[in-house]
Design a protein around this motif. Sequence first.
Motif, PDB file in Angstrom:
ATOM      1  N   PRO A  24       0.804  -1.232   0.000  1.00 53.87           N
ATOM      2  CA  PRO A  24       0.000   0.000   0.000  1.00 53.87           C
ATOM      3  C   PRO A  24       0.834   1.277   0.000  1.00 53.87           C
ATOM      4  N   LEU A  25       1.983   1.262   0.688  1.00 55.56           N
ATOM      5  CA  LEU A  25       2.853   2.453   0.698  1.00 55.56           C
ATOM      6  C   LEU A  25       3.423   2.726  -0.698  1.00 55.56           C
ATOM      7  N   THR A  26       3.812   1.642  -1.392  1.00 54.71           N
ATOM      8  CA  THR A  26       4.343   1.796  -2.753  1.00 54.71           C
ATOM      9  C   THR A  26       3.272   2.353  -3.687  1.00 54.71           C
ATOM     10  N   VAL A  27       2.044   1.837  -3.564  1.00 55.66           N
ATOM     11  CA  VAL A  27       0.922   2.325  -4.385  1.00 55.66           C
ATOM     12  C   VAL A  27       0.653   3.799  -4.075  1.00 55.66           C
ATOM     13  N   LEU A  28       0.694   4.160  -2.784  1.00 56.56           N
ATOM     14  CA  LEU A  28       0.465   5.553  -2.372  1.00 56.56           C
ATOM     15  C   LEU A  28       1.504   6.480  -2.998  1.00 56.56           C
ATOM     16  N   PHE A  29       2.793   6.087  -2.923  1.00 57.60           N
ATOM     17  CA  PHE A  29       3.857   6.928  -3.480  1.00 57.60           C
ATOM     18  C   PHE A  29       3.787   6.997  -5.001  1.00 57.60           C
ATOM     19  N   LEU A  30       3.371   5.908  -5.640  1.00 55.97           N
ATOM     20  CA  LEU A  30       3.184   5.922  -7.092  1.00 55.97           C
ATOM     21  C   LEU A  30       2.060   6.889  -7.488  1.00 55.97           C
ATOM     22  N   LEU A  31       0.985   6.882  -6.706  1.00 58.82           N
ATOM     23  CA  LEU A  31      -0.140   7.800  -6.966  1.00 58.82           C
ATOM     24  C   LEU A  31       0.291   9.259  -6.760  1.00 58.82           C
ATOM     25  N   LEU A  32       1.080   9.513  -5.701  1.00 56.18           N
ATOM     26  CA  LEU A  32       1.605  10.869  -5.462  1.00 56.18           C
ATOM     27  C   LEU A  32       2.513  11.298  -6.612  1.00 56.18           C
ATOM     28  N   PHE A  33       3.321  10.345  -7.093  1.00 54.29           N
ATOM     29  CA  PHE A  33       4.230  10.618  -8.213  1.00 54.29           C
ATOM     30  C   PHE A  33       3.456  10.974  -9.484  1.00 54.29           C
ATOM     31  N   LEU A  34       2.462  10.137  -9.801  1.00 54.45           N
ATOM     32  CA  LEU A  34       1.640  10.379 -10.999  1.00 54.45           C
ATOM     33  C   LEU A  34       0.847  11.683 -10.871  1.00 54.45           C
ATOM     34  N   GLY A  35       0.314  11.925  -9.660  1.00 57.39           N
ATOM     35  CA  GLY A  35      -0.415  13.175  -9.403  1.00 57.39           C
ATOM     36  C   GLY A  35       0.477  14.390  -9.598  1.00 57.39           C
ATOM     37  N   SER A  36       1.727  14.296  -9.120  1.00 55.29           N
ATOM     38  CA  SER A  36       2.693  15.393  -9.281  1.00 55.29           C
ATOM     39  C   SER A  36       2.995  15.640 -10.752  1.00 55.29           C
ATOM     40  N   LEU A  37       3.246  14.555 -11.500  1.00 54.11           N
ATOM     41  CA  LEU A  37       3.565  14.680 -12.925  1.00 54.11           C
ATOM     42  C   LEU A  37       2.409  15.304 -13.701  1.00 54.11           C
ATOM     43  N   ILE A  38       1.195  14.777 -13.479  1.00 47.39           N
ATOM     44  CA  ILE A  38       0.007  15.256 -14.222  1.00 47.39           C
ATOM     45  C   ILE A  38      -0.287  16.721 -13.868  1.00 47.39           C
ATOM     46  N   GLY A  39      -0.299  17.027 -12.554  1.00 46.86           N
ATOM     47  CA  GLY A  39      -0.599  18.394 -12.094  1.00 46.86           C
ATOM     48  C   GLY A  39       0.385  19.409 -12.640  1.00 46.86           C
ATOM     49  N   ASN A  40       1.686  19.088 -12.556  1.00 43.00           N
ATOM     50  CA  ASN A  40       2.706  20.020 -13.045  1.00 43.00           C
ATOM     51  C   ASN A  40       2.708  20.128 -14.564  1.00 43.00           C
ATOM     52  N   LEU A  41       2.428  19.015 -15.241  1.00 42.60           N
ATOM     53  CA  LEU A  41       2.365  19.033 -16.707  1.00 42.60           C
ATOM     54  C   LEU A  41       1.209  19.914 -17.195  1.00 42.60           C
ATOM     55  N   ILE A  42       0.073  19.840 -16.497  1.00 39.49           N
ATOM     56  CA  ILE A  42      -1.085  20.678 -16.847  1.00 39.49           C
ATOM     57  C   ILE A  42      -0.713  22.166 -16.724  1.00 39.49           C
ATOM     58  N   ILE A  43      -0.028  22.525 -15.626  1.00 40.85           N
ATOM     59  CA  ILE A  43       0.384  23.924 -15.425  1.00 40.85           C
ATOM     60  C   ILE A  43       1.336  24.372 -16.539  1.00 40.85           C
ATOM     61  N   ILE A  44       2.289  23.509 -16.902  1.00 41.65           N
ATOM     62  CA  ILE A  44       3.255  23.839 -17.965  1.00 41.65           C
ATOM     63  C   ILE A  44       2.522  24.092 -19.288  1.00 41.65           C
ATOM     64  N   ILE A  45       1.597  23.182 -19.647  1.00 43.62           N
ATOM     65  CA  ILE A  45       0.852  23.301 -20.914  1.00 43.62           C
ATOM     66  C   ILE A  45      -0.020  24.554 -20.917  1.00 43.62           C
ATOM     67  N   VAL A  46      -0.791  24.748 -19.834  1.00 43.05           N
ATOM     68  CA  VAL A  46      -1.729  25.878 -19.754  1.00 43.05           C
ATOM     69  C   VAL A  46      -0.994  27.217 -19.808  1.00 43.05           C
ATOM     70  N   THR A  47       0.095  27.349 -19.027  1.00 40.27           N
ATOM     71  CA  THR A  47       0.818  28.632 -18.981  1.00 40.27           C
ATOM     72  C   THR A  47       1.625  28.885 -20.252  1.00 40.27           C
ATOM     73  N   THR A  48       1.894  27.834 -21.020  1.00 35.26           N
ATOM     74  CA  THR A  48       2.610  27.996 -22.294  1.00 35.26           C
ATOM     75  C   THR A  48       1.650  28.354 -23.423  1.00 35.26           C
ATOM     76  N   VAL A  49       0.498  27.671 -23.465  1.00 30.72           N
ATOM     77  CA  VAL A  49      -0.464  27.842 -24.565  1.00 30.72           C
ATOM     78  C   VAL A  49      -1.242  29.149 -24.452  1.00 30.72           C
ATOM     79  N   ASP A  50      -1.718  29.470 -23.237  1.00 25.72           N
ATOM     80  CA  ASP A  50      -2.566  30.663 -23.057  1.00 25.72           C
ATOM     81  C   ASP A  50      -1.713  31.930 -22.971  1.00 25.72           C
ATOM     82  N   GLN A  51      -1.854  32.804 -23.944  1.00 16.16           N
ATOM     83  CA  GLN A  51      -1.055  34.030 -24.009  1.00 16.16           C
ATOM     84  C   GLN A  51      -1.394  35.031 -22.899  1.00 16.16           C
ATOM     85  N   THR A  52      -2.601  34.924 -22.323  1.00 12.69           N
ATOM     86  CA  THR A  52      -2.969  35.848 -21.231  1.00 12.69           C
ATOM     87  C   THR A  52      -2.173  35.553 -19.957  1.00 12.69           C
ATOM     88  N   LEU A  53      -1.576  34.355 -19.890  1.00 12.84           N
ATOM     89  CA  LEU A  53      -0.773  33.982 -18.718  1.00 12.84           C
ATOM     90  C   LEU A  53       0.715  34.220 -18.963  1.00 12.84           C
TER      91      LEU A  53
END
Length: 309
Positions: A24-53
């Motif tokens: 369960p600890l390994t699954v938890l850390f994998l979920l945190l890892f995936l959550g970090s990657l997805i969340g940060n990737l969304i911010i990178i894409i949004v702030t790059t694509v949207d010129q108002t940002l």
Amino acid sequence: MANSTLVIEFLLEVFAESWEFRLPLTVLFLLLFLGSLIGNLIIIIVTTVDQTLNTPMYFFLRNLSILDMGYVSVTVPNACINSLTDHRNISVAGCAAQIFLVFFCSCVEIQFLTTMAQDRYVAICKPLLYPVIMNHQFCVQMTLASLLSSIVIASMHTFKTFQLSFCHSNVVPQFFCDIPSLLRLSCSDTFNNKLLLLLTAIGLSGSCLTFIVISYVHILSTVLKVPVKRERGKAFSTCVPHIIVVSVFLSSGAYVYLKPTANSEMIEDMTISVFYTIVPPFLNPIIYSLRNKQIKEAMKKLIFRFFHS
């Protein structure tokens, strides 16, 4: 004793010895890892694509997200694979690389958070001077200065750590290679290494923390003078999460790196290290996007454009 490393590889700890806790600890850390990657990737894409940002605040936020994706990737995937396969070996070169990257990322992280505090200070306390002070050239210079200084500091600490001899044991009491764990394994005199850690903590972390505290004292005093309650709430909502991230990051890092090695408990160290290696990259996207109307609007526009293209 000659300054040579007597071991040819190290053995890392897994999240737990028994499988009922380890899985369960390994699954938890994998979920945190995936959550970090997805969340940060969304911010990178949004702030790059949207010129108002295309503003300094989102420039630094994008840089922080790129850094956090790298930061969380240095420790978590390897630790999860080790825990699932029971393969604990890491070469001396691999351990040195991990120490360098963890130290580099943590140094850049605190400098980015400091620059973001300055950005908020100028935006709230000196709004008319904001375009002059926080111009594009200044933002690029601050980013390069953070990266270069962190490379120098991380290289210095890695070099000093692997000048030591390791002959007591090759079992690192941590799920990744870090300096305090290796100092505990060394049979050389580690006084200079500990002194260097203390000087780095005072020089870099101490000065960054002081700057952040001063910035937020000015911000809060300015915000309290604002007559409109809603505007006060808006300013507080952008500043308080930033203070929380900085506090968690610095306090947990300082505890692990500066406390006497003789007083260390492995489980305690492993738990606290999560708060400066895994929690900030996971929390940053949540704090800076879910509480930010501009990013939420930009995400809606991006999703709408994607489904209607």
